[in-house]
Motif scaffolding. Sequence first.
Motif, PDB file in Angstrom:
ATOM      1  N   PHE A   4       0.899  -1.098  -0.041  1.00 43.53           N
ATOM      2  CA  PHE A   4       0.030   0.005   0.084  1.00 43.53           C
ATOM      3  C   PHE A   4       0.925   1.340   0.048  1.00 43.53           C
ATOM      4  O   PHE A   4       0.700   2.213  -0.887  1.00 43.53           O
ATOM      5  N   SER A   5       1.838   1.315   0.658  1.00 52.62           N
ATOM      6  CA  SER A   5       2.761   2.480   0.883  1.00 52.62           C
ATOM      7  C   SER A   5       3.514   2.576  -0.426  1.00 52.62           C
ATOM      8  O   SER A   5       3.640   3.786  -0.991  1.00 52.62           O
ATOM      9  N   SER A   6       3.952   1.426  -0.862  1.00 56.37           N
ATOM     10  CA  SER A   6       4.816   1.697  -2.181  1.00 56.37           C
ATOM     11  C   SER A   6       3.844   2.153  -3.369  1.00 56.37           C
ATOM     12  O   SER A   6       4.641   2.723  -4.309  1.00 56.37           O
ATOM     13  N   GLY A   7       2.534   1.601  -3.134  1.00 55.10           N
ATOM     14  CA  GLY A   7       1.796   2.234  -4.319  1.00 55.10           C
ATOM     15  C   GLY A   7       1.826   3.534  -4.462  1.00 55.10           C
ATOM     16  O   GLY A   7       1.761   4.255  -5.463  1.00 55.10           O
ATOM     17  N   PHE A   8       1.608   4.592  -3.053  1.00 52.83           N
ATOM     18  CA  PHE A   8       1.850   5.796  -3.139  1.00 52.83           C
ATOM     19  C   PHE A   8       3.011   6.211  -3.612  1.00 52.83           C
ATOM     20  O   PHE A   8       3.062   7.424  -4.457  1.00 52.83           O
ATOM     21  N   VAL A  41       4.566   7.565   3.233  1.00 52.70           N
ATOM     22  CA  VAL A  41       5.426   7.638   4.209  1.00 52.70           C
ATOM     23  C   VAL A  41       4.713   7.380   5.636  1.00 52.70           C
ATOM     24  O   VAL A  41       4.786   6.514   6.277  1.00 52.70           O
ATOM     25  N   VAL A  42       3.661   8.183   5.567  1.00 49.57           N
ATOM     26  CA  VAL A  42       2.798   8.189   6.875  1.00 49.57           C
ATOM     27  C   VAL A  42       2.174   7.187   6.994  1.00 49.57           C
ATOM     28  O   VAL A  42       2.021   6.314   8.272  1.00 49.57           O
ATOM     29  N   TYR A  43       1.439   6.320   6.084  1.00 49.86           N
ATOM     30  CA  TYR A  43       0.479   5.164   6.189  1.00 49.86           C
ATOM     31  C   TYR A  43       1.334   3.903   6.501  1.00 49.86           C
ATOM     32  O   TYR A  43       0.922   3.016   7.212  1.00 49.86           O
ATOM     33  N   ALA A  44       2.878   3.877   6.152  1.00 46.50           N
ATOM     34  CA  ALA A  44       3.752   3.055   6.366  1.00 46.50           C
ATOM     35  C   ALA A  44       4.026   2.995   7.816  1.00 46.50           C
ATOM     36  O   ALA A  44       4.074   1.808   8.517  1.00 46.50           O
ATOM     37  N   VAL A  45       4.072   4.023   8.632  1.00 40.42           N
ATOM     38  CA  VAL A  45       4.241   3.947  10.036  1.00 40.42           C
ATOM     39  C   VAL A  45       3.060   3.602  10.698  1.00 40.42           C
ATOM     40  O   VAL A  45       3.075   3.117  11.675  1.00 40.42           O
ATOM     41  N   PHE A  46       2.023   4.109  10.261  1.00 42.65           N
ATOM     42  CA  PHE A  46       0.678   3.858  11.031  1.00 42.65           C
ATOM     43  C   PHE A  46       0.356   2.519  10.909  1.00 42.65           C
ATOM     44  O   PHE A  46      -0.187   1.992  12.105  1.00 42.65           O
TER      45      PHE A  46
END
Length: 440
Positions: free
Chosen positions: A97-101, A192-197
């Motif tokens: 998901f994060s890589s997609g962004f 970046v933010v979603y990877a952490v969350f």
Amino acid sequence: MGSRVGFLDRSRTVAPPDWNRWLVPPAALSVHLAIGQAYAWSVFKPPLEGALHLSGTQSALPFQLGIVMLGLSAAFGGTLVERNGPRWAMFVSATCFSSGFLISALGAWTQQYWLVVLGYGFVGGIGLGIGYISPVSTLIKWFPDRPGMATGIAIMGFGGGALIASPWSAQMLESFGKDHTGIAQTFLTHGVVYAVFMSVGVLLIRVPPTVAEQAVTRSVVNVSARNALRTPQFWCLWVVLCFNVTAGIGILEKASPMIRDFFAGTSTPVAAGAAAGFVALLSLANMAGRITWSSTSDLVGRKNIYRLYLGVGALTYLVLALAGNGSKVLFVVCAMLILSFYGGGFATIPAYLKDLFGTYQVGAIHGRLLTAWSLAGVLGPLIVNAIADSQKAAGKAGPDLYTTSLYIMIALLAAGFVANELVRPVAAKHHEPELTEVAR
């Protein structure tokens, strides 16, 4: 690498005997709130259309492909999720998901729209599917007494993700700009933010200490994922989910421009900021419906609650078609009610599957059923966008852009209502005999 694989191994997620099961829903929520950003895609449509010169149909492609990949990855990955456990699944989801962004950010920056489609739609869509099913089977096993409530708590996060993402994305686009560089910066921040969350869920998730005892022996009816595909019950529910999703997702994907079009010719037009707020309201209704209606299904039964979703939903669409632009309040209330049924349908379906097929491979069965969502993710936006584009080309405006689409949605919900009425208990020939014997 060995330690990392060990950390993700299912055996490392078995809870100690005194583990508090109420820590599991927050773990699921951390993933579902993140991937629920997909429902805020309509906020990106106007900036992308302006910056990259796209049509409404073209700007819907990343969202459509994302939903297609959600269903396909859930279907093909469901057995892997059951085998490898929820921590592995959540890690894969967060990575994709994060890589997609990040890929989408590169696409926006270089003005290569195909990279946005590839990143958000294909790679991110895999993250959507694996993340969506990752906690469902685990929650049902932790809460065998209230499966509708348990899955509703987690899946409401997917519906509520846009409640956070919609205003957040709109604010970033205002700050960074709505040209291709501003869109790229917004995508990059999301990644970046979603990877952490999402890492919170990876760290916190646990499976019950005695899965076989809690999940298998408590259920007399247990059907394998392979046998489930051979039952009419599975395909009836497939139709129910597909048509319920199609009827809601097309409007949800078009929500921001739709409310502006409905009231563009009136004395009270809707501004872009208010339209983004409308998207957030729909997200709130989507989220609230998931926990409210799925919890209610524990009391009134799954078939009855789907009668509400499909029957009353069709009548509400009829009100929108006939009087949608007469009042903003009426329009917003009807849309929120529809989205609450749409969200409730998603949250209730795992419990419906558990009632019919048992807990043995309910996660894998749920994954296969989500192929209905893949088709709906194409049909819904395609119907609404294609008809709106053709009506606009014919010189029409306002509600006339959407009237035909609304009547199509009514017909689909009516067909789903009939399919729900055909659901019956699964025949004994499809049960797993050795599991049934253990349960006795």
